[in-house]
Design an enzyme around this catalytic site. Structure first.
Site, PDB file in Angstrom:
ATOM      1  N   ASN A 113      25.599  66.792   1.243  1.00 17.87           N
ATOM      2  CA  ASN A 113      25.016  67.971   1.737  1.00 17.87           C
ATOM      3  C   ASN A 113      25.890  68.517   2.616  1.00 17.87           C
ATOM      4  O   ASN A 113      26.965  67.796   3.288  1.00 17.87           O
ATOM      5  CB  ASN A 113      23.634  67.391   2.456  1.00 17.87           C
ATOM      6  CG  ASN A 113      24.024  66.066   3.476  1.00 17.87           C
ATOM      7  OD1 ASN A 113      24.635  65.212   3.393  1.00 17.87           O
ATOM      8  ND2 ASN A 113      23.190  66.086   4.520  1.00 17.87           N
TER       9      ASN A 113
ATOM     10  N   GLU B 274      25.640  71.431   6.129  1.00 15.63           N
ATOM     11  CA  GLU B 274      24.848  71.833   6.864  1.00 15.63           C
ATOM     12  C   GLU B 274      25.409  73.128   7.543  1.00 15.63           C
ATOM     13  O   GLU B 274      26.727  73.182   7.757  1.00 15.63           O
ATOM     14  CB  GLU B 274      24.263  71.010   8.033  1.00 15.63           C
ATOM     15  CG  GLU B 274      23.517  69.738   7.425  1.00 15.63           C
ATOM     16  CD  GLU B 274      22.686  68.668   8.371  1.00 15.63           C
ATOM     17  OE1 GLU B 274      23.522  68.871   9.615  1.00 15.63           O
ATOM     18  OE2 GLU B 274      22.188  67.767   8.024  1.00 15.63           O
TER      19      GLU B 274
ATOM     20  N   CYS C 194      21.447  70.777   0.246  1.00 18.70           N
ATOM     21  CA  CYS C 194      21.351  69.369  -0.146  1.00 18.70           C
ATOM     22  C   CYS C 194      22.445  68.968  -1.205  1.00 18.70           C
ATOM     23  O   CYS C 194      22.814  69.764  -1.847  1.00 18.70           O
ATOM     24  CB  CYS C 194      19.982  69.188  -0.551  1.00 18.70           C
ATOM     25  SG  CYS C 194      18.424  69.534   0.408  1.00 18.70           S
TER      26      CYS C 194
ATOM     27  N   GLU D 153      22.134  67.213  -3.601  1.00 18.50           N
ATOM     28  CA  GLU D 153      21.715  67.225  -5.086  1.00 18.50           C
ATOM     29  C   GLU D 153      22.010  68.675  -5.617  1.00 18.50           C
ATOM     30  O   GLU D 153      22.337  68.795  -6.464  1.00 18.50           O
ATOM     31  CB  GLU D 153      20.190  67.225  -5.089  1.00 18.50           C
ATOM     32  CG  GLU D 153      19.531  65.875  -4.912  1.00 18.50           C
ATOM     33  CD  GLU D 153      19.143  65.575  -3.405  1.00 18.50           C
ATOM     34  OE1 GLU D 153      19.926  66.091  -2.463  1.00 18.50           O
ATOM     35  OE2 GLU D 153      18.045  65.205  -3.292  1.00 18.50           O
TER      36      GLU D 153
ATOM     37  N   CYS E 226      14.170  66.983  -1.980  1.00 17.95           N
ATOM     38  CA  CYS E 226      13.399  67.885  -1.314  1.00 17.95           C
ATOM     39  C   CYS E 226      12.500  68.751  -2.453  1.00 17.95           C
ATOM     40  O   CYS E 226      13.225  68.778  -3.476  1.00 17.95           O
ATOM     41  CB  CYS E 226      13.793  68.598  -0.412  1.00 17.95           C
ATOM     42  SG  CYS E 226      14.977  70.116  -0.875  1.00 17.95           S
TER      43      CYS E 226
HETATM   44  N1  THU Z   1      18.882  66.401   2.277  1.00 10.77           N
HETATM   45  C1  THU Z   1      19.577  66.113   1.296  1.00 10.77           C
HETATM   46  O1  THU Z   1      20.875  66.390   1.051  1.00 10.77           O
HETATM   47  N2  THU Z   1      18.963  65.852   0.174  1.00 10.77           N
HETATM   48  C2  THU Z   1      17.592  65.511   0.182  1.00 10.77           C
HETATM   49  O2  THU Z   1      17.136  65.065  -0.654  1.00 10.77           O
HETATM   50  C3  THU Z   1      16.810  65.742   1.486  1.00 10.77           C
HETATM   51  C4  THU Z   1      17.501  66.377   2.524  1.00 10.77           C
HETATM   52  C5  THU Z   1      19.836  66.843   3.567  1.00 10.77           C
HETATM   53  C6  THU Z   1      19.526  68.373   4.062  1.00 10.77           C
HETATM   54  C7  THU Z   1      20.037  68.058   5.392  1.00 10.77           C
HETATM   55  O3  THU Z   1      21.353  68.298   5.329  1.00 10.77           O
HETATM   56  C8  THU Z   1      19.795  66.782   5.904  1.00 10.77           C
HETATM   57  O4  THU Z   1      19.566  66.129   4.502  1.00 10.77           O
HETATM   58  C9  THU Z   1      18.399  66.559   6.785  1.00 10.77           C
HETATM   59  O5  THU Z   1      17.364  67.193   6.185  1.00 10.77           O
END
Ligand code: THU
Length: 132
Positions: A45, A47, A56, A58, A89
Site C-alpha cells: 500500500n 498512502e 491498497c 492489492e 476492501c
Molecule cells: N489497505 C490495503 O492496502 N489493503 C486492504 O486490503 C485494506 C486496506 C491499506 C490502505 C491504507 O493504506 C491502510 O491499509 C489503512 O486503511
C-alpha cells in the site's frame, strides 16, 4: 494449488509489505499475485496526505501486473498485522472481480502465517458489476 506455492506467495507478500508507504495509518499491507504461468507480482500500500488517493496493496500489485502485460491470475495473497488477516476492501474486490475473477484469495496475519484464510473472488464480491 500446491501448498508450497501458497507458502511462497504469502512469503512474497510478507516481503512486499516491507516496502509499504503508510506514514498516516502505519498499517502496512503486502500483496502478491500469482499468474497462471507461475509468475509472482508483489505490491504494497501507498498512502497520500490527501487520504483518498491512497492505493491498497492489492491494487498496486494488480495495476503493476496488468501494466506488465499479465492477464491471467490464479491466486493473490494479502498480509498485514491484523488478527485473522486484513480483508480486501470493496474497491479491491471490484478490481479483482474484473481482472482476477477466478483467483483464490489467501489472507493471513503476519504474526500467524500458518493460519491462512482462503476465499474466492466470487465469495468476496458476489454478482459483481463487470459489464454494462
Ligand atoms: N489497505 C490495503 O492496502 N489493503 C486492504 O486490503 C485494506 C486496506 C491499506 C490502505 C491504507 O493504506 C491502510 O491499509 C489503512 O486503511
Amino acid at each position: 494449488m500446491a501448498p508450497n506455492r501458497r507458502t511462497e506467495l504469502i512469503q512474497r507478500a510478507v516481503r512486499a509489505r516491507r516496502r509499504a508507504v503508510a506514514p498516516y495509518s502505519q498499517f502496512q499491507v503486502g500483496a502478491a499475485l500469482l499468474t497462471r504461468d507461475g509468475e509472482i507480482i508483489p505490491g504494497a500500500n501507498v498512502e497520500s496526505a490527501s487520504y483518498g488517493l491512497t492505493c491498497c496493496a492489492e491494487r498496486v500489485a494488480l495495476f503493476r501486473a496488468l501494466t506488465s502485460g499479465k492477464r491471467d491470475f490464479a491466486a493473490v495473497a494479502v498480509v498485514a498485522r491484523a488478527p485473522g488477516g486484513a480483508m480486501p476492501c470493496g474497491a479491491c474486490r471490484q478490481l479483482l472481480a474484473e481482472y482476477a475473477p477466478d483467483a483464490v484469495v489467501w489472507v493471513a496475519d503476519i504474526d500467524d502465517l500458518a493460519t491462512v484464510r482462503e476465499l474466492t473472488v466470487k465469495e468476496l464480491l458476489p454478482e459483481a458489476f463487470v459489464t454494462f
